[in-house]
Each structure stands twice: as structure tokens, then as C-alpha cells.
Design a protein around this motif. Structure first.
Motif, PDB file in Angstrom:
ATOM      1  N   VAL A  50       0.855  -1.191   0.000  1.00  0.00           N
ATOM      2  CA  VAL A  50       0.000   0.000   0.000  1.00  0.00           C
ATOM      3  C   VAL A  50       0.894   1.245   0.000  1.00  0.00           C
ATOM      4  N   ILE A  51       0.592   2.215  -0.881  1.00  0.00           N
ATOM      5  CA  ILE A  51       1.423   3.411  -0.999  1.00  0.00           C
ATOM      6  C   ILE A  51       0.587   4.653  -0.736  1.00  0.00           C
ATOM      7  N   SER A  52       1.301   5.756  -0.495  1.00  0.00           N
ATOM      8  CA  SER A  52       0.626   7.048  -0.321  1.00  0.00           C
ATOM      9  C   SER A  52       0.472   7.720  -1.679  1.00  0.00           C
ATOM     10  N   SER A  53      -0.564   8.555  -1.798  1.00  0.00           N
ATOM     11  CA  SER A  53      -0.831   9.214  -3.076  1.00  0.00           C
ATOM     12  C   SER A  53       0.263  10.226  -3.396  1.00  0.00           C
ATOM     13  N   PRO A  54       0.665  10.302  -4.675  1.00  0.00           N
ATOM     14  CA  PRO A  54       1.657  11.313  -5.073  1.00  0.00           C
ATOM     15  C   PRO A  54       1.058  12.704  -5.005  1.00  0.00           C
ATOM     16  N   LYS A  55       1.893  13.694  -4.693  1.00  0.00           N
ATOM     17  CA  LYS A  55       1.421  15.076  -4.625  1.00  0.00           C
ATOM     18  C   LYS A  55       2.595  16.012  -4.886  1.00  0.00           C
ATOM     19  N   SER A  56       2.302  17.198  -5.366  1.00  0.00           N
ATOM     20  CA  SER A  56       3.330  18.176  -5.709  1.00  0.00           C
ATOM     21  C   SER A  56       2.795  19.572  -5.420  1.00  0.00           C
ATOM     22  N   TYR A  57       3.757  20.504  -5.298  1.00  0.00           N
ATOM     23  CA  TYR A  57       3.371  21.901  -5.120  1.00  0.00           C
ATOM     24  C   TYR A  57       2.983  22.487  -6.478  1.00  0.00           C
ATOM     25  N   TYR A  58       1.768  23.001  -6.596  1.00  0.00           N
ATOM     26  CA  TYR A  58       1.267  23.633  -7.808  1.00  0.00           C
ATOM     27  C   TYR A  58       0.788  25.055  -7.487  1.00  0.00           C
ATOM     28  N   PHE A  59       1.062  25.995  -8.409  1.00  0.00           N
ATOM     29  CA  PHE A  59       0.616  27.370  -8.207  1.00  0.00           C
ATOM     30  C   PHE A  59       0.168  27.950  -9.542  1.00  0.00           C
ATOM     31  N   ASP A  60      -0.798  28.881  -9.467  1.00  0.00           N
ATOM     32  CA  ASP A  60      -1.368  29.554 -10.636  1.00  0.00           C
ATOM     33  C   ASP A  60      -0.720  30.926 -10.761  1.00  0.00           C
ATOM     34  N   ASP A  61       0.045  31.144 -11.848  1.00  0.00           N
ATOM     35  CA  ASP A  61       0.771  32.389 -12.029  1.00  0.00           C
ATOM     36  C   ASP A  61      -0.190  33.579 -12.112  1.00  0.00           C
ATOM     37  N   PHE A  62      -1.361  33.377 -12.720  1.00  0.00           N
ATOM     38  CA  PHE A  62      -2.324  34.467 -12.821  1.00  0.00           C
ATOM     39  C   PHE A  62      -2.764  34.943 -11.433  1.00  0.00           C
ATOM     40  N   VAL A  63      -3.025  33.984 -10.508  1.00  0.00           N
ATOM     41  CA  VAL A  63      -3.474  34.350  -9.162  1.00  0.00           C
ATOM     42  C   VAL A  63      -2.313  34.912  -8.342  1.00  0.00           C
ATOM     43  N   LEU A  64      -1.082  34.382  -8.549  1.00  0.00           N
ATOM     44  CA  LEU A  64       0.089  34.933  -7.851  1.00  0.00           C
ATOM     45  C   LEU A  64       0.227  36.424  -8.151  1.00  0.00           C
ATOM     46  N   LYS A  65       0.064  36.782  -9.428  1.00  0.00           N
ATOM     47  CA  LYS A  65       0.177  38.198  -9.811  1.00  0.00           C
ATOM     48  C   LYS A  65      -1.004  39.002  -9.292  1.00  0.00           C
ATOM     49  N   LYS A  66      -2.187  38.397  -9.272  1.00  0.00           N
ATOM     50  CA  LYS A  66      -3.377  39.097  -8.796  1.00  0.00           C
ATOM     51  C   LYS A  66      -3.203  39.580  -7.366  1.00  0.00           C
ATOM     52  N   PHE A  67      -2.554  38.763  -6.510  1.00  0.00           N
ATOM     53  CA  PHE A  67      -2.385  39.120  -5.094  1.00  0.00           C
ATOM     54  C   PHE A  67      -0.937  39.519  -4.761  1.00  0.00           C
ATOM     55  N   ASN A  68      -0.124  39.797  -5.804  1.00  0.00           N
ATOM     56  CA  ASN A  68       1.255  40.275  -5.608  1.00  0.00           C
ATOM     57  C   ASN A  68       2.051  39.353  -4.685  1.00  0.00           C
ATOM     58  N   ILE A  69       1.979  38.052  -4.937  1.00  0.00           N
ATOM     59  CA  ILE A  69       2.692  37.071  -4.110  1.00  0.00           C
ATOM     60  C   ILE A  69       4.084  36.856  -4.689  1.00  0.00           C
ATOM     61  N   ASN A  70       5.097  36.946  -3.821  1.00  0.00           N
ATOM     62  CA  ASN A  70       6.498  36.800  -4.223  1.00  0.00           C
ATOM     63  C   ASN A  70       6.784  35.333  -4.566  1.00  0.00           C
ATOM     64  N   ARG A  71       7.179  35.078  -5.823  1.00  0.00           N
ATOM     65  CA  ARG A  71       7.443  33.692  -6.225  1.00  0.00           C
ATOM     66  C   ARG A  71       8.680  33.113  -5.554  1.00  0.00           C
ATOM     67  N   ASN A  72       9.559  33.961  -5.011  1.00  0.00           N
ATOM     68  CA  ASN A  72      10.747  33.455  -4.317  1.00  0.00           C
ATOM     69  C   ASN A  72      10.385  32.734  -3.018  1.00  0.00           C
TER      70      ASN A  72
END
Length: 914
Positions: free
Chosen positions: A290-312
Motif C-alpha cells: 500500500v502506498i501514499s498518493s503522489p502530490k506536488s506543489y502547484y501554483f497559478d501564475d495568474f493568481v500569484l500576480k493578482k495578489f502580488n505574491i512573491n514567487r521566491n
């Protein structure tokens, strides 16, 4: 010949049944088709196997987001028995918890012990799988804490985290539990948006302050239990949310949320396919862990810019979607097109040069072949003799084909729908018995005759239409579909035919000629049934409109029951004061509460309640009906009160010619009566008002019965818990006071941690069951005065797992099970039975873990003397040879240090009382 073969092919395809055995795979989905998570898992599995023609998929949807109770599950079991008896399944696949639990309970009964691959199971370790085998799969290991850590890092100014999560779906309850377990680890306050409507969410999301952040859990039903899907929540986030929103599920990502550590249904489906492929190819299922489900960090560039979130600030290796493309990405189609054209032109030039070279060689070869042709002419004479013999064989073959043609005609004649073919002149080339029956003629009379000769005798208009459609098929060489056209038979009866026509080419005696193949299905009776159904629907719609006002009134009144009331009298008063807006004949009225075999007035309109409060009415014989009308009702009261009270009563109660009375009662108890006086402008109460009161009385009865039932269940579980605690005391006399002290101290610490009130109550109630599993430990080990051997210690440690036998699979005992199962886990991961660490340990278990050690150190045991409070605190905070502060949750240690004196006094008082 070609005509016969073509017709036979059409009929053969129509009746063809695939007789080859296939591998049967059932996919059981917890939810419904159209829910993107479920569709992504199914599509990933099926698309990976779509080229394998030896596999048949059976897909069933449990739809548990809309309905999930024992009668429904039993109905599903009966459906499976009825539907799949006789079908051998080879493999089973389940998606999410409800389907996995269904197979745990019913797989062997329905399909036998065949391999099971599960996906998306959230609460895997809570299932009792000791008697269940031949399975593997993917645990939906959603790391909510990772996304919360990201929010704390990116938005350090956050004061409130709003969690969108419903309160009905089982997975949503698990999410809420996991969030509550980690809530104390973060500096911001966590508020759940769960008991709300969609319109509430629109208003809240559009008015949030700048120091807020939103986290999207799972929301499938609002406060009114109206079902919604992920597209609606995505729309709310995109259109209304004024602050950043994060999530852990791919169904809520890509349409307005910033992102997070995302779990994907498609990735889980791909992993399930890999497991299934290995099993089909011979790998034993026991070799696939039995294994754990794979997962990754995902982000939406349009929303990052909308809320001025620092990509660094984003984690390294994060996947970013919706980024602005570069020059090549933006124009890659044009670049590829131009490049392709250039390559094609180069290829054409090369091919033309090669072709020119080949033509030169071909001319030389033709000259050589001309010389050979003369020699071939001599051989042709010999071939003529062979052709004569072959012609004889063809005659024999033609005889066999004639037999097949007769068989084909028999098959066509057995079809109940009209089948025919006509040439370009409209003449019948062939037809079946259904067609001859329609025209009450014979095949010989119809064949080689046109529709003008046959149908023209019935209706020239219909004939012109038929011929025009045939001409369109022949001229455009395409198929036509003419559903539900009216035609007349030879008796003048009208038939509604669903007509389909196909362009074909047939081999006649002279040449290949275009023709029209027609199939007509008589849907006259079906149409009549549909008209009858439409009339029924119209009647039902009229009835619905008549009841709409009544239903609206009931819905408005039912909302009263969603408010909190200090006591039942307050509820009756609010109900009574709302009735005038629903009963048009209302003039005056009163509420009489029945207690201790007497009635007393608690509220009234037009009645002198102050005077009526001083009198009591004896028990009046009750009517059978829950809603009844009386004439001069209060004239009957003279026999049920004193003369003095009756005099006051007559002065305080207005006269009314009719009273509408509503009995307030549950399944168990009679509470009282609401009486309504008829207004002077009316002669009687309307049927609508009486129906409303009947429905209203039923709603009140249901509300009271549910309240009584819920109260009885809660008291039963508390009493059951107390009985469990008494069993533990009787079994281990050395620690009989220990469980009571642990319960009180654990509740004290839970309050200091500001946990949810309901959780604090459960901790106080159920912490006494933390060692309930010891009733399975042999007494010679449990009461051994000396040190346990390693083998005995392993047996002793099993008492945590034994608790699952007593408490598992019951939602009322979730907190009790968490405490009993995990209270020996340690913060640094060195505990048992699972070696959990930090946030993975439920907070209630971490509290009892510290209190259990504190009480054990302060208590006398066969192997030690009791320690003082000061020495006990020193051992817990600073450690000794057996105990380390790394074993305990640092937030709980801080509470212990800050409230040392209170804890000492509380323990001393409890110990003295006991």
C-alpha cells in the motif's frame, strides 16, 4: 452478387454478438459521474487500458455525497446481487472511502475473495482489516499541514484562516478533524465556513478583511443540504473571494485558488493502473505494498500576480501554470507550420527527381516487356481452357449463394420493423414481410413497382415527400434521419414512423447502381404513451403550483427550528407568534403547555395572559386527531377547573365561534396545544389552513422526536463510557482511581489550550477509557510487581491496539479511540504502536500522554513509591533515565509549566475525594 453480400453484411452486423471471453473489471466509485475527482481517476485507469480489447469495465457510482445510510447500502447490495449474479468479476477497483468500506463489508459475499485495488482512502488506518486480505492500493495522504505552513510563510500578517468545508460528507469530517488536530500549531485563528448557504459564501468571501486567507477543503452540500459541485465553489473563489485562497485538491485548483501541496486524482488513477497491470501480468498482489498518493506543489501564475505574491517564497521545484508564454511558445504553431511546409516542398522536389529517374528506367523496361508479350500470347490459349473449368466451379458457387440469399431473406422477414431497398427510379429492389404487411400486399405485387404506384393510391402528398427524401439521399450520397413523421396505411390509419435512410450501391444484372436502403420503426403507440404522460405531468404541475404556497409557508416556518432556544417554551412562543402570516383566518390565539397533568397558558394574542397565569386546567380528554376544529371550545373547560378559576377564565378569554387546535407532541410525549380563534370575517377555516396545520404539527413532532432521540443517544454513549470505565477499574484495581484523575486533568489542559468546546467535552468524558484495552492483557502480566521481560512488554504494548476492538467503527467514539490508540505515541516518534510524531498525533492523545505520565509518577505502584508534585514536574520537564521532554507536545508542556500550582491542587483534591 455484391448486392447480396452487402445486405448480408448489414444484417450480420445488426445481430452480431461478441462471444469471446474477456477480463471483467469492476470500478466502484464512492461518488457520482461528473464529479471531476472521480472522473479523473476512472479516465486514467480506462485510458491506460483502452487499447486492450480483452477487458470489459463495469462502472458503478454509489453517489454517497447525496445519500449514505444503512437502508441505502442494503439497497445497493441487493442491486449488486440482482445485476451481477452470473457475471464473474476478475478484479475490483474502488475510489475513496465509502467504496473501500463497501468492499470490506460485502466483497466476499458478492464476488468472492478476488483482488481489490483501492484509491483515495483517507482514513485507512481506522479500518479493521485483520480478516480482510488480497488487496492493495493508494492512501489519499493529503498533507494539509504543509499548505498551512506555506500560508504562514507567505502571509505572516494573517490573523484568520477561513476553511470552506461542509459538515455532511464523511471525508469532510475527516478533514475537519485533521485541521482541529493541528490548529494549535499556528498563530492565526481558524474558522470553519460549513453551516452556510451558497449565498452566504458569496457574501462572506466578498467582505473578508486583508488579514484573512481562505483554505478550500471539500464542500458538496450547503446548510440546506442542497448538493453542489466543485465548479460552483471554483466560481465563488474566482468571482467573489477578495483574499488569497489555497487548497490541497486538484479539483479546486486552476480556477481561482493560489495553489498548495496538491493531490491529483489522475496521478492516483495512473498508480492504480500500474498496480492492476502488474497483477494481470502475474505479480502476486501481496508483493505490491500500500502506498501514499503522489502530490506536488502547484501554483497559478495568474493568481500569484493578482495578489502580488512573491514567487521566491514558493517551495523549490513548484509547478507554475498559466505563465505568459515566450516567443516560441506563443507562435510555435506558426513556426511549426512554416517549417512543415518547407520540409514538404523539399520532399516533393526529392520525390520528383526520384520519379524522373524511375520513368527513364521504366521506358527501358517497357521495351523489354514488349518482347515478352509475344511469348505471353501463346500462354493465353492454355489459360482459356482453365477458365472454362473455373466457370463450372462458379456455377456451383452461385447455387450455394442462392441458398444463402434465401436464408438472408428469412432473417430479414423475422425483423418486426420495415426494411426495404429502392433504386433511383423509386422501385422496390427487396423488402421484408413487415413492409408487405403495412401495404397488405405480397412481395411479388410490390417488387419492381415504385412508390408512386403503391403509396400514391393512399396519399399523393406523402408520396411526394417520400420520393423527395429518396432523391436527396441519392444526390448527396448521405444518410438521412426522419424521426416521428406521420404516414397513412391502406386502411386510412395514421402511423408515426421513425424513418432512417442510407445511401448504398447494389450490383444489378447490368451494372452497379445507387440505391436507398430504408428502415422504418412504428412509434405510434409510444407517441400515444408520451402524450398521456405529458397530460399527467401537466396535471401534476397544476397540483404542484397549488401546493407551492403551502410548501413555501412550511419552509419559512421550519427555519425557526434552526435557531437556538434557551428552553422549549421559547420555541413555542416563537412558533405561535409566526402563525398569523401563514393562517389567513387567524384572529386571536393562545399556547397552553401541559405539565404534571394540568394545562397552563404561556403565551396569547388577544387573551389576558396575566390573569390566565394564575389558573390551572385539569387534564382534558385529548382528541385523536393532531389538528381539530371545535365550536365554543372553552365552554368545555368549566368541568376541568374551580369556579373561581373559571370566572377569571371567562373574563380573560374572548369569545370565538370556531377554534383551530394544533396538538404539540412527539412520539413519546404530549407537550400542549396551540389554539387559533376564527376571525369575524370568516365562516370557517380553509382546507389550505387545515393542511398547513397538519404539516406543521408533523414538522414539530419530527423536530421534538429527533431532539429526544439525540439526547437519549448522547446520554447512552456517556453512560456506556462510564460503564467501560467501571470495567477498567474492576479489572485493574491498582489503577482504579488513575482513570478518574486522568479524565479531570486532561479536561483542564484541553480548556487551557482553547480547544473546541465539543472536543473539550469529549476529552473529559472519554479520557478515562485510555487504558480500556488492558482488559485483554493477562492478569499475571498486568499485576506483575517486578520488571516485565521483553516478551511480556511486547504483550503489554498491545493494549493500545486492542482498544480498536472495543471502540472502532463508531463515530461517537472517535475521540475515545484516538486517545486509547495513540496515547503512548511520543512527539519525537519513539512511541508505539505506530511510531507517529509531532502533528500526526491527535491533540487529545498528546494531552492524555502527558497526564498519564504525571499521574503514574505521583501514584504509588507495586514497583515504586509515589513522587511529589515538584519531583514529578522536574522529571517531565527536564527528563530522567526513562522520560524525556522530547516525548511530549511542547505546547502542552508549556500549559503544564504555566499552571503548575492549579494542576497540583486539582490532583490532590481529586485523589482525596476518591
Amino acid at each position: 452478387m455484391k448486392k447480396t453480400i452487402l445486405i448480408f453484411g448489414i444484417i450480420f452486423t445488426f445481430f452480431y454478438i461478441n462471444a469471446f471471453p474477456k477480463t471483467n473489471i469492476m470500478i466502484l466509485n464512492s461518488y457520482h459521474k461528473g464529479f471531476s475527482w472521480t472522473d479523473n481517476v476512472d479516465d486514467a485507469i480506462i485510458n491506460n487500458l483502452k487499447n486492450n480489447n480483452d477487458i470489459t469495465f463495469y462502472i458503478q457510482n454509489m453517489d454517497t455525497k447525496r445519500k449514505y445510510d444503512e437502508p441505502y447500502i442494503e439497497a445497493l447490495v441487493n442491486m449488486f446481487i440482482a445485476k451481477y449474479t452470473g457475471i464473474k468479476m476478475d478484479y475490483l477497483i474502488s475510489t475513496d472511502d465509502a467504496a473501500f468500506k463497501f468492499f470490506i463489508d460485502y466483497r466476499n459475499r458478492l464476488f468472492g475473495n478476488i483482488p481489490l485495488i483501492f484509491t483515495g482512502v483517507n482514513d485507512f488506518y481506522s479500518y479493521d482489516l485483520s480478516q480482510f486480505d488480497n488487496y492493495t492500493g493508494i492512501i489519499e495522504d493529503v498533507d494539509i499541514g504543509a499548505t498551512f505552513d506555506l500560508i504562514e510563510k507567505i502571509h505572516p500578517e494573517t490573523k484568520t484562516l477561513y476553511v470552506i468545508n461542509d459538515m455532511y460528507v464523511e471525508t469532510s469530517k475527516v478533514i475537519k478533524r485533521d485541521i482541529l488536530n493541528i490548529a494549535s500549531d499556528y498563530p492565526f485563528e481558524i474558522k470553519f465556513l460549513e453551516n452556510v448557504t451558497i449565498s452566504d459564501l458569496e457574501r462572506i468571501l466578498s467582505t473578508l478583511s486583508k488579514d484573512s486567507v481562505v483554505y478550500v477543503g471539500l464542500f458538496f452540500a450547503d446548510r440546506d443540504k442542497n448538493f453542489t459541485d466543485e465548479t460552483e465553489i471554483n466560481r465563488l473563489i474566482a468571482d467573489y473571494c477578495v483574499v488569497p485562497a489555497y487548497t490541497s485538491w486538484d479539483i479546486y485548483f486552476g480556477s481561482g485558488t493560489v495553489g498548495g501541496l496538491i493531490t491529483h486524482g489522475t496521478l492516483q488513477g495512473n498508480e492504480a493502473y500500474k498496480m492492476l497491470d502488474k497483477i494481470i501480468k502475474g505479480t502476486p498482489i501481496s508483493d505490491l505494498p500500500v502506498i501514499s498518493s503522489p502530490k506536488s506543489y502547484y501554483f497559478d501564475d495568474f493568481v500569484l500576480k493578482k495578489f502580488n505574491i512573491n514567487r521566491n517564497l514558493l517551495p523549490e521545484g513548484s509547478v507554475i501554470i498559466n505563465e505568459n508564454p515566450g516567443f516560441f511558445q506563443k507562435y510555435y504553431k506558426i513556426i511549426i507550420t512554416i517549417s512543415s511546409v518547407i520540409l514538404i516542398l523539399i520532399a516533393i522536389i526529392i520525390i520528383m527527381r526520384i520519379d524522373l529517374s524511375k520513368k527513364k528506367k521504366l521506358i527501358m523496361q517497357i521495351n523489354t516487356k514488349n518482347e515478352e508479350i509475344a511469348a505471353y500470347n501463346q500462354e493465353i490459349s492454355a489459360y482459356n481452357q482453365d477458365l472454362t473449368a473455373q466457370n463450372d466451379e462458379l456455377n456451383n458457387l452461385y447455387s450455394k449463394i442462392s441458398l444463402q440469399k434465401n436464408l438472408l431473406q428469412t432473417i430479414i422477414d423475422s425483423i418486426p420493423h420495415m426494411i426495404f431497398a429502392k433504386n433511383k427510379n423509386g422501385e422496390f429492389l427487396f423488402l421484408n414481410q413487415a413492409t408487405t404487411k403495412y401495404y397488405e400486399s405480397t412481395t411479388e405485387e410490390l417488387i419492381k413497382h415504385s412508390h408512386y404506384e403503391i403509396h400514391g393510391k393512399i396519399s399523393k402528398t406523402e408520396t411526394d415527400y417520400i420520393i423527395s427524401r429518396d432523391a436527396q439521399v441519392l444526390s448527396e450520397k448521405k444518410n438521412l434521419d426522419d424521426p416521428e413523421e406521420s404516414f397513412t396505411d391502406v386502411k386510412g390509419n395514421t402511423h408515426i414512423l421513425d424513418m432512417k435512410k442510407y445511401y448504398i450501391e447494389v450490383d444489378t444484372e447490368t451494372d452497379i447502381t445507387p440505391a436507398v436502403l430504408g428502415v422504418a420503426v412504428d412509434v405510434t403507440e409510444l407517441k400515444k404513451s408520451n402524450l398521456a404522460l405529458e397530460k399527467t405531468n401537466k396535471d401534476l404541475n397544476t397540483a404542484f403550483l397549488e401546493n407551492e404556497r403551502l410548501i413555501g409557508s412550511l419552509e419559512n416556518l421550519i427555519e425557526i427550528f434552526f435557531y437556538e432556544f434557551e428552553n422549549f417554551e421559547d420555541l413555542l412562543r416563537k412558533i405561535f407568534l409566526a402563525l398569523p402570516q401563514f393562517i389567513k383566518e387567524y384572529s386571536k390565539g393562545a399556547v397552553m403547555l401541559f405539565e404534571n397533568n394540568t394545562y397552563r397558558f404561556i403565551e396569547g394574542n388577544g387573551y389576558n395572559i396575566e390573569n390566565l397565569n394564575y389558573i390551572r386546567i385539569k387534564d382534558i380528554p385529548q382528541k385523536e386527531s393532531r389538528v381539530f376544529i371545535t365550536e365554543n371550545m372553552y365552554n368545555e373547560f368549566e368541568n376541568y377547573m374551580s369556579k373561581e378559576d373559571y370566572k377569571i377564565f371567562l373574563e380573560s378569554v374572548p369569545h370565538s365561534k370556531l377554534n383551530l387546535n394544533i396538538k404539540i407532541k412527539s412520539n413519546k410525549k404530549f407537550y400542549g396545544i396551540i389554539t387559533i380563534d376564527l376571525g369575524n370575517n370568516y365562516n370557517n377555516f380553509s382546507n389550505e389552513s387545515i393542511r398547513f396545520c397538519n404539516y406543521f404539527a408533523g414538522v414539530v413532532k419530527l423536530y421534538l422526536s429527533i431532539s429526544e432521540y439525540s439526547r437519549d443517544i448522547n446520554e447512552s454513549y456517556i453512560n456506556f463510557s462510564n460503564k467501560f470505565a467501571m470495567i477498567a477499574e474492576a479489572y485493574d484495581e491498582d489503577t482504579k482511581n488513575h482513570i478518574n484523575r486522568v479524565g479531570s486533568l486532561s479536561g483542564f489542559i484541553a480548556e487551557k489550550l482553547n480547544l473546541a468546546p465539543e472536543l473539550i467535552k469529549d476529552i473529559k468524558t472519554y479520557s478515562s477509557l485510555h487504558d480500556i484495552g488492558k482488559i485483554y492483557i493477562p492478569l499475571d502480566i498486568l499485576k506483575k510487581p517486578g520488571k516485565l521481560t521483553p516478551e511480556e512488554w511486547e504483550i503489554m504494548k498491545k493494549h493500545t491496539s486492542y482498544a480498536f476492538k472495543l471502540l472502532g467503527n463508531n463515530e461517537y467514539f472517535n475521540t475515545a479511540l484516538n486517545i486509547a490508540l495513540y496515547h503512548h505515541e511520543k512527539y519525537d516518534g519513539s512511541g508505539y504502536p505506530f511510531g507517529l510524531s509531532e502533528k500526526a498525533i491527535p491533540v487529545e492523545a498528546s494531552i492524555v500522554s502527558v497526564v498519564d505520565v504525571y499521574d503514574a509518577l505521583r501514584s504509588k505502584r507495586p514497583y515504586k513509591e509515589a513522587f511529589s508534585h515538584e519531583k514529578t514536574m522536574d522529571i517531565i520537564i527536564n527528563g530522567d533515565e526513562r522520560t524525556s521532554p522530547k516525548h511530549f507536545n511542547p505546547h502542552i508542556l508549556e500549559v503544564l509549566k504555566n499552571n503548575s500550582d492549579e494542576i497540583k491542587n486539582l490532583w490532590d483534591v481529586i485523589n482525596t475525594d476518591l
